[in-house]
Every structure is written in structure tokens, then in C-alpha cells.
Design a protein around this motif. Structure first.
Motif, PDB file in Angstrom:
ATOM      1  N   ILE A 199       2.623   7.361  -1.229  1.00 28.05           N
ATOM      2  CA  ILE A 199       3.446   6.228  -0.793  1.00 28.05           C
ATOM      3  C   ILE A 199       3.078   4.979  -1.582  1.00 28.05           C
ATOM      4  O   ILE A 199       3.949   4.169  -1.928  1.00 28.05           O
ATOM      5  CB  ILE A 199       3.278   6.006   0.717  1.00 28.05           C
ATOM      6  N   THR A 200       1.794   4.808  -1.886  1.00 27.90           N
ATOM      7  CA  THR A 200       1.368   3.680  -2.712  1.00 27.90           C
ATOM      8  C   THR A 200       2.033   3.731  -4.076  1.00 27.90           C
ATOM      9  O   THR A 200       2.493   2.716  -4.604  1.00 27.90           O
ATOM     10  CB  THR A 200      -0.162   3.689  -2.875  1.00 27.90           C
ATOM     11  N   GLU A 201       2.093   4.934  -4.663  1.00 24.41           N
ATOM     12  CA  GLU A 201       2.748   5.081  -5.962  1.00 24.41           C
ATOM     13  C   GLU A 201       4.218   4.667  -5.879  1.00 24.41           C
ATOM     14  O   GLU A 201       4.714   3.919  -6.739  1.00 24.41           O
ATOM     15  CB  GLU A 201       2.646   6.526  -6.444  1.00 24.41           C
ATOM     16  N   ALA A 202       4.920   5.140  -4.850  1.00 26.10           N
ATOM     17  CA  ALA A 202       6.323   4.763  -4.689  1.00 26.10           C
ATOM     18  C   ALA A 202       6.464   3.260  -4.479  1.00 26.10           C
ATOM     19  O   ALA A 202       7.417   2.644  -4.971  1.00 26.10           O
ATOM     20  CB  ALA A 202       6.931   5.521  -3.508  1.00 26.10           C
ATOM     21  N   SER A 203       5.511   2.653  -3.775  1.00 25.97           N
ATOM     22  CA  SER A 203       5.562   1.214  -3.518  1.00 25.97           C
ATOM     23  C   SER A 203       5.381   0.422  -4.804  1.00 25.97           C
ATOM     24  O   SER A 203       6.101  -0.546  -5.071  1.00 25.97           O
ATOM     25  CB  SER A 203       4.477   0.828  -2.511  1.00 25.97           C
ATOM     26  N   VAL A 204       4.409   0.832  -5.626  1.00 21.69           N
ATOM     27  CA  VAL A 204       4.181   0.126  -6.895  1.00 21.69           C
ATOM     28  C   VAL A 204       5.390   0.265  -7.803  1.00 21.69           C
ATOM     29  O   VAL A 204       5.797  -0.685  -8.487  1.00 21.69           O
ATOM     30  CB  VAL A 204       2.917   0.672  -7.589  1.00 21.69           C
ATOM     31  N   GLN A 205       5.988   1.443  -7.816  1.00 26.66           N
ATOM     32  CA  GLN A 205       7.086   1.702  -8.738  1.00 26.66           C
ATOM     33  C   GLN A 205       8.367   0.967  -8.370  1.00 26.66           C
ATOM     34  O   GLN A 205       9.322   0.983  -9.158  1.00 26.66           O
ATOM     35  CB  GLN A 205       7.329   3.207  -8.829  1.00 26.66           C
ATOM     36  N   THR A 206       8.405   0.315  -7.211  1.00 29.73           N
ATOM     37  CA  THR A 206       9.549  -0.551  -6.933  1.00 29.73           C
ATOM     38  C   THR A 206       9.547  -1.764  -7.855  1.00 29.73           C
ATOM     39  O   THR A 206      10.570  -2.421  -8.026  1.00 29.73           O
ATOM     40  CB  THR A 206       9.541  -1.027  -5.468  1.00 29.73           C
ATOM     41  N   VAL A 207       8.380  -2.052  -8.456  1.00 29.94           N
ATOM     42  CA  VAL A 207       8.259  -3.189  -9.364  1.00 29.94           C
ATOM     43  C   VAL A 207       7.729  -2.760 -10.727  1.00 29.94           C
ATOM     44  O   VAL A 207       8.230  -3.182 -11.762  1.00 29.94           O
ATOM     45  CB  VAL A 207       7.323  -4.269  -8.756  1.00 29.94           C
ATOM     46  N   PHE A 208       6.722  -1.909 -10.732  1.00 31.69           N
ATOM     47  CA  PHE A 208       6.068  -1.497 -11.974  1.00 31.69           C
ATOM     48  C   PHE A 208       6.246   0.006 -12.147  1.00 31.69           C
ATOM     49  O   PHE A 208       5.525   0.806 -11.550  1.00 31.69           O
ATOM     50  CB  PHE A 208       4.584  -1.866 -11.959  1.00 31.69           C
ATOM     51  N   ALA A 209       7.195   0.381 -12.986  1.00 27.01           N
ATOM     52  CA  ALA A 209       7.633   1.784 -13.042  1.00 27.01           C
ATOM     53  C   ALA A 209       6.599   2.719 -13.632  1.00 27.01           C
ATOM     54  O   ALA A 209       6.639   3.921 -13.366  1.00 27.01           O
ATOM     55  CB  ALA A 209       8.926   1.886 -13.852  1.00 27.01           C
ATOM     56  N   SER A 210       5.665   2.238 -14.430  1.00 27.90           N
ATOM     57  CA  SER A 210       4.786   3.143 -15.161  1.00 27.90           C
ATOM     58  C   SER A 210       3.543   3.555 -14.384  1.00 27.90           C
ATOM     59  O   SER A 210       2.798   4.421 -14.819  1.00 27.90           O
ATOM     60  CB  SER A 210       4.341   2.480 -16.479  1.00 27.90           C
ATOM     61  N   TRP A 211       3.297   2.969 -13.220  1.00 29.07           N
ATOM     62  CA  TRP A 211       2.052   3.259 -12.494  1.00 29.07           C
ATOM     63  C   TRP A 211       2.150   4.592 -11.782  1.00 29.07           C
ATOM     64  O   TRP A 211       3.155   4.908 -11.148  1.00 29.07           O
ATOM     65  CB  TRP A 211       1.774   2.150 -11.486  1.00 29.07           C
ATOM     66  N   THR A 212       1.103   5.407 -11.888  1.00 29.60           N
ATOM     67  CA  THR A 212       1.056   6.693 -11.190  1.00 29.60           C
ATOM     68  C   THR A 212      -0.187   6.751 -10.317  1.00 29.60           C
ATOM     69  O   THR A 212      -1.210   6.145 -10.629  1.00 29.60           O
ATOM     70  CB  THR A 212       1.033   7.874 -12.182  1.00 29.60           C
ATOM     71  N   ALA A 213      -0.088   7.493  -9.223  1.00 28.08           N
ATOM     72  CA  ALA A 213      -1.180   7.560  -8.252  1.00 28.08           C
ATOM     73  C   ALA A 213      -2.269   8.515  -8.714  1.00 28.08           C
ATOM     74  O   ALA A 213      -2.020   9.483  -9.425  1.00 28.08           O
ATOM     75  CB  ALA A 213      -0.643   8.006  -6.892  1.00 28.08           C
ATOM     76  N   ASN A 214      -3.471   8.228  -8.283  1.00 25.45           N
ATOM     77  CA  ASN A 214      -4.639   9.071  -8.497  1.00 25.45           C
ATOM     78  C   ASN A 214      -5.116   9.497  -7.114  1.00 25.45           C
ATOM     79  O   ASN A 214      -5.551   8.664  -6.320  1.00 25.45           O
ATOM     80  CB  ASN A 214      -5.703   8.265  -9.259  1.00 25.45           C
ATOM     81  N   ILE A 215      -5.011  10.793  -6.807  1.00 25.62           N
ATOM     82  CA  ILE A 215      -5.340  11.251  -5.459  1.00 25.62           C
ATOM     83  C   ILE A 215      -6.788  10.949  -5.081  1.00 25.62           C
ATOM     84  O   ILE A 215      -7.140  10.877  -3.899  1.00 25.62           O
ATOM     85  CB  ILE A 215      -5.051  12.760  -5.324  1.00 25.62           C
ATOM     86  N   ALA A 216      -7.649  10.758  -6.083  1.00 28.40           N
ATOM     87  CA  ALA A 216      -9.048  10.424  -5.824  1.00 28.40           C
ATOM     88  C   ALA A 216      -9.283   8.917  -5.845  1.00 28.40           C
ATOM     89  O   ALA A 216     -10.434   8.473  -5.854  1.00 28.40           O
ATOM     90  CB  ALA A 216      -9.951  11.099  -6.851  1.00 28.40           C
ATOM     91  N   GLY A 217      -8.219   8.133  -5.808  1.00 27.11           N
ATOM     92  CA  GLY A 217      -8.349   6.689  -5.960  1.00 27.11           C
ATOM     93  C   GLY A 217      -9.095   5.975  -4.853  1.00 27.11           C
ATOM     94  O   GLY A 217      -9.532   4.844  -5.019  1.00 27.11           O
ATOM     95  N   ASN A 218      -9.266   6.634  -3.685  1.00 23.71           N
ATOM     96  CA  ASN A 218     -10.038   6.050  -2.580  1.00 23.71           C
ATOM     97  C   ASN A 218     -11.315   6.834  -2.283  1.00 23.71           C
ATOM     98  O   ASN A 218     -11.959   6.614  -1.253  1.00 23.71           O
ATOM     99  CB  ASN A 218      -9.189   6.006  -1.306  1.00 23.71           C
ATOM    100  N   TRP A 219     -11.700   7.750  -3.162  1.00 23.22           N
ATOM    101  CA  TRP A 219     -12.779   8.696  -2.888  1.00 23.22           C
ATOM    102  C   TRP A 219     -14.083   7.996  -2.494  1.00 23.22           C
ATOM    103  O   TRP A 219     -14.691   8.293  -1.462  1.00 23.22           O
ATOM    104  CB  TRP A 219     -13.004   9.579  -4.112  1.00 23.22           C
ATOM    105  N   TYR A 220     -14.552   7.049  -3.329  1.00 25.03           N
ATOM    106  CA  TYR A 220     -15.830   6.393  -3.053  1.00 25.03           C
ATOM    107  C   TYR A 220     -15.764   5.592  -1.757  1.00 25.03           C
ATOM    108  O   TYR A 220     -16.725   5.549  -0.987  1.00 25.03           O
ATOM    109  CB  TYR A 220     -16.225   5.476  -4.208  1.00 25.03           C
TER     110      TYR A 220
END
Length: 529
Positions: A199-220
Motif C-alpha cells: 500500500i505504501t508503494e501505491a501511495s508513493v506512486q500517486t506522485v512519484f511513479a518510479s518508487w518500488t516497495a522493499n518488503i524488508a523495508g521495516n525489518w530492523y
């Protein structure tokens, strides 16, 4: 399974929460109302000429930032897009593919019995003095098992506490706090990470189309949540909840041994766990080998240094598919729950059946997010909101606490983590990106607030089920009794989560591999159409 009984009516604040929440429509229809409201707002905003300068796109003719205006969703172009691109709008919604992929594996691990057996075995022979932290830790790790953590671990904790000579309601409270209050806490990413970061990826892409999510982005961050929440739940359980609940009589049917969860482990189940553990090591070894190869497919040597590990981060989605699927299959073969290939396929199919409601919800959420992007409302709100926050002089951690607090408050009325984030994300994430905060950090802050208040709202889907588990031990235990028992946990978890979020920002600790608190440059802007 015993069915949940109707909760008695409540007065005061809890009564207001219950009555207000019960009047809300199903989240699917909630999105329908959000879409209708969005259409009306865009019509008015387009008529009023509401616009903003795009922060990452230069107009080649003027050499200045391109001005983006809000577009009416009733315009001919947007109506045409809505009616002709409906299948693509649905199927291209990032969380849909992420969640269904992980659930193919997690469904096998759950239905083969791997999750439930692993939770039972992990609690065997735990010393009495360490019973609370063990229950809390296994409950938080059980989040990967989704429903199984609620229906297996919480009643099992009551039985284990009773067998240890402690009050069973205390065990249920501690496990409920771990499973639901620590909903986002875990040592590894899982299906919830795929859902929320999608959902974060879809939210960013409403403005910045090139951003893709990293499933480990909250790991730490979620691993730190586990470490921080553990002593909180331990202290609240032993010092506050146990003295308070010790006066409740143990008079329910479970006291006589009726309908108790299974606590023993068969030879086949033990053999299955060994096979599953070996398969986990095999999958991890395969990924390590792929990463270590001279011409590794998980490393992009042509990318800038900070982007070379991107293929590895993107490969974590199939990694978690396999790390659930193959150990679940290995366990089932050894334990006898999977006797043929047909059994394996059936379990995967049943996992998809269980996702039926989610897919209906995703259809509505996908169109809300897409229409939000088509209207340019996300960009305009993000720019204006970022300007207002910048003018306020608030530090970054204070802005994240605002996201956290809003998520915690909204959670009292809307239980679905994905439904809330699909509404909040398209505004919050781009807005804070314009202030230099990464999408991963904003998502992490939201997760803290979303988890903490799960255990104090009767609208949480599993709240009535936990009440049933309590009534097995004390027939008069009511919804108010359960809520009152969980309030200290909610306060402790929320306080610890706020402090963790503030410390994370102040010390600029990476949120996950390849994900930092702050971003130096904005990604490529959404192209104009």
C-alpha cells in the motif's frame, strides 16, 4: 469452536466506541463512500482552480516547477479511464500480488499444522519464572501465522498458565497483548509487511511513479519493536495484571478440562518440525548462494552503490513464499497431514479462498487509491501539507508521532490495518517524503499506532473470540473486564512505541536493509498525461 456471545452494552467512552463503530459500514462500503466523497471534492477543487507546483518535475518551456491542478473525477478523461481500465486498476494494485504470493506459502504452513505445532513446542518446558516473556515472545512471532496465532496461542497460554499454578486469565491477557498489541512486532518480515508496504508503494506512486516497495523495508524496526515490547508486556503482566486478575474465580468449563487446546506433541509432529527446520536452512542457504555467486542475479553491478542490492530486496517476496511453503510441505509429509501433491495444492487453494474477502476489499481500495492519483489530489495535498508542516517548525519525530497517534485513534473505529493505511497513506507518505522522511519510516510509525490500540477496541474482529476463551475459565468475565485488563498493555505498548520512534529518528537508524529514516533526493515524478 465455541461461538462468541453477544457483548453486553457499555456506557461511557467504551460504549461510545462500540456504538459508533457498529454504525460504520463494512470497510468495502466505507471505501465506496470515500470514493463518492473524493469525486465531490475534486469537482469543487477543480472548479476553484486548486493547484500546486510539482516538487520533482521541471517544465521544459518555463524552466520552473510544473504546476499541477486538481482534476475533476467526472471529467471525460477520468471517466473513460475508470470504465476502460478497471481490470488493470485492480490487478496492478501492488498489495494484491504481494499478499497473495506470500499467502500461498503461509497457507500451507498453517494448514499442515506447522505453525500451531511450532507454537506449542516452543512453549514446552518453559521455566515458571520465564513463562510470561516466553508467552509474549511466541505470541508476537506467531503473527506470521495470522489467524492461527489467535485461535491456537491465546487459549493455549491459558492452559499453560493454569498448569503452572498461575491464573489462566493472566496467560490469555499476556498472549493477547503479544499477538494483537504487538501485531507488527516480529523478528522477520512476513505477510503484513507485504500488505502494508505494498500500500505504501501505491501511495508513493500517486506522485512519484518510479518508487518500488522493499518488503524488508521495516525489518530492523519491527525487530526492535519485538525487543522493546517484550519487557513491557512482561512487566505489565506480572506486576499489574496478575495481581488484578488473581481475585477472579476459575469456574469455567476449561477448568474441568473440557475443550482444552492440545498441549502434547506426537512423534510425527516432532519429526515434521525437524524436517521443516532442515528445509528452512536449505532455503536460506540457497538465497545465500545466489547472493554469493560471482555473477549474482541478486546484485545489479550497473546500478549506483546504494542501488546494487535492490534485486536482492525485491527477491525477498519469493523468498518468504518458499520459506513458508517448503517447510510447511516438509512438515506435512513427515507429520502425515500432507499425503499427496493434491493435498498440497488443496491447501494452497484453501488459502486463496480465505483471501476472498481481502480481494473484494482490495478491489475497492485499489480504485480509491488510483482515483486519488488521477485527480492529483495527493500531490496538491502533499505539497500544501508539507509547506504547512515546514512552516510550523516541527521536528521530524513530532510529525511521525502525529501519524502514529492518528492511526492509533482511527484504529478504535476501523479495525483493518490495510483499510486505514489505504486511506491515510496516499496523503501521509508523499507529504512526509517532501519533508525528507522516507516512505518506510512513515509506514513504521503508522504500524506502531495501529498495533497498540488493537487490544482495547471491541471492534477488533478477534476481540469476541478472546472473550470466549476467557469465559472458559470464568463464566462471568465480560467485555468490560477484558477491555480493562488490556488498557495497561495498550498504554505501555503505545508509550514504548512512541519512544522507539523518536529514538529511531534522532539517531537516524536504518529502518530496514536499504531503507533509511530520511531520503536525500526525491524519486522520478509521476509523468503527466
Amino acid at each position: 469452536m465455541t461461538q462468541a456471545t453477544a457483548a453486553p452494552s457499555q456506557t461511557g467512552f467504551l460504549g461510545w466506541v462500540e456504538r459508533t463503530g457498529n454504525r460504520l459500514p463494512d470497510p468495502v462500503f466505507l471505501f465506496l463512500w470515500f470514493i463518492l466523497a473524493l469525486v465531490a471534492i475534486t469537482v469543487v477543487a477543480a472548479w476553484a482552480g486548486w493547484s500546486a507546483a510539482h516538487p520533482a518535475e521541471i517544465d521544459p518551456e518555463t524552466g520552473t516547477y510544473r504546476i499541477v491542478a486538481v482534476e475533476s473525477l467526472l471529467s471525460s478523461d477520468n471517466l473513460r479511464r475508470l470504465l476502460t481500465e478497471m481490470p488493470q486498476t485492480f490487478t496492478h494494485f501492488p498489495p494484491l500480488g504481494y499478499v497473495l504470493t506470500v499467502m500461498l506459502g503461509a497457507g500451507v504452513a498453517e494448514r499442515s499444522g506447522l505453525f500451531s505445532t511450532a507454537m506449542r513446542v516452543s512453549m514446552a518446558r518453559v521455566p515458571k519464572a520465564l513463562l510470561t516473556p516466553a508467552v509474549a515472545l511466541v505470541s508476537m512471532l506467531g503473527n506470521h501465522a495470522a489467524d492461527a496465532a489467535f485461535v491456537v496461542m491465546i487459549p493455549l497460554a491459558g492452559v499453560i498458565y493454569h498448569a503452572a499454578g498461575r491464573h489462566p486469565l493472566v496467560g490469555i491477557a499476556a498472549s493477547f497483548a503479544g499477538v494483537s498489541g504487538g501485531f507488527s512486532a516480529n523478528l522477520t518480515p512476513g505477510q503484513l509487511d507485504a500488505l502494508l508496504l505494498g500500500i505504501t508503494e501505491a501511495s508513493v506512486q500517486t506522485v512519484f511513479a518510479s518508487w518500488t516497495a522493499n518488503i524488508a523495508g521495516n525489518w530492523y524496526f519491527i525487530a526492535a519493536m519485538t525487543v522493546v515490547y517484550l519487557p513491557v508486556i512482561w512487566f505489565v503482566t506480572d506486576k499489574i495484571i496478575e495481581p488484578r486478575l488473581s481475585g477472579y474465580a476459575v469456574d469455567g468449563s476449561a477448568a474441568a478440562g473440557d475443550d482444552e487446546p492440545q498441549t502434547g506433541t506426537t512423534i510425527g509432529q516432532k519429526r515434521g518440525l525437524l524436517h521443516a527446520f532442515g528445509m528452512v536452512l536449505l532455503v536460506c542457504g540457497l538465497w545465500a548462494l545466489l547472493l554469493a555467486l560471482p555473477d549474482s542475479p541478486l546484485i545489479d553491478p550497473t546500478a549506483p552503490p546504494e542501488g546494487r542490492m535492490t534485486p536482492f530486496y525485491r527477491s525477498l517476496l519469493p523468498f518468504f513464499l518458499l520459506v513458508f511453503l517448503l517447510p510447511g510441505w516438509a512438515y506435512g509429509r513427515a507429520a502425515g497431514t500432507i499425503k499427496s501433491q493434491n493435498d498440497l495444492v488443496t491447501m494452497m487453494a484453501e488459502a486463496m479462498k480465505d483471501m476472498g474477502y481481502y480481494m473484494v476489499l482490495a478491489f475497492a481500495a485499489a480504485h480509491f487509491v488510483a482515483m486519488f492519483a488521477w485527480s492529483n489530489m495527493g500531490l496538491v495535498l502533499a505539497v500544501d501539507g508539507a509547506d504547512a508542516l515546514r512552516a510550523s517548525g516541527l521536528p521530524s519525530w513530532a510529525m511521525l508521532i502525529g501519524v502514529l497517534a492518528f492511526g492509533a485513534a482511527l484504529n478504535l473505529l476501523i479495525g483493518s490495518a490495510s483499510a486505514k493505511w489505504a486511506v491515510l497513506g496516499p496523503v501521509m507518505v508523499p507529504m512526509l517524503m517532501l519533508l525528507g522522511l522516507s516512505p518506510e519510516m512513515t509506514t513504521a510509525a503508522y504500524r506502531v499506532g495501529d498495533s497498540a490500540t488493537n487490544i482495547v477496541t471491541p471492534l477488533m474482529p478477534y476481540f469476541p473470540l478472546v472473550l470466549v476463551f476467557c469465559r472458559r475459565w470464568n463464566k462471568g468475565f465480560g467485555i468490560g473486564s477484558l477491555t480493562a485488563a488490556m488498557v495497561p498493555y495498550a498504554i505501555g505498548i503505545l508509550t514504548a512505541g512512541v519512544l522507539l520512534t523518536v529514538a529511531w529518528v534522532l539517531f537516524d537508524i536504518p529502518v530496514g536493509p536499504g531503507a533509511s529514516v530520511f531520503i536525500d533526493t526525491l524519486p522520478e515524478a509521476m509523468s503527466a498525461e
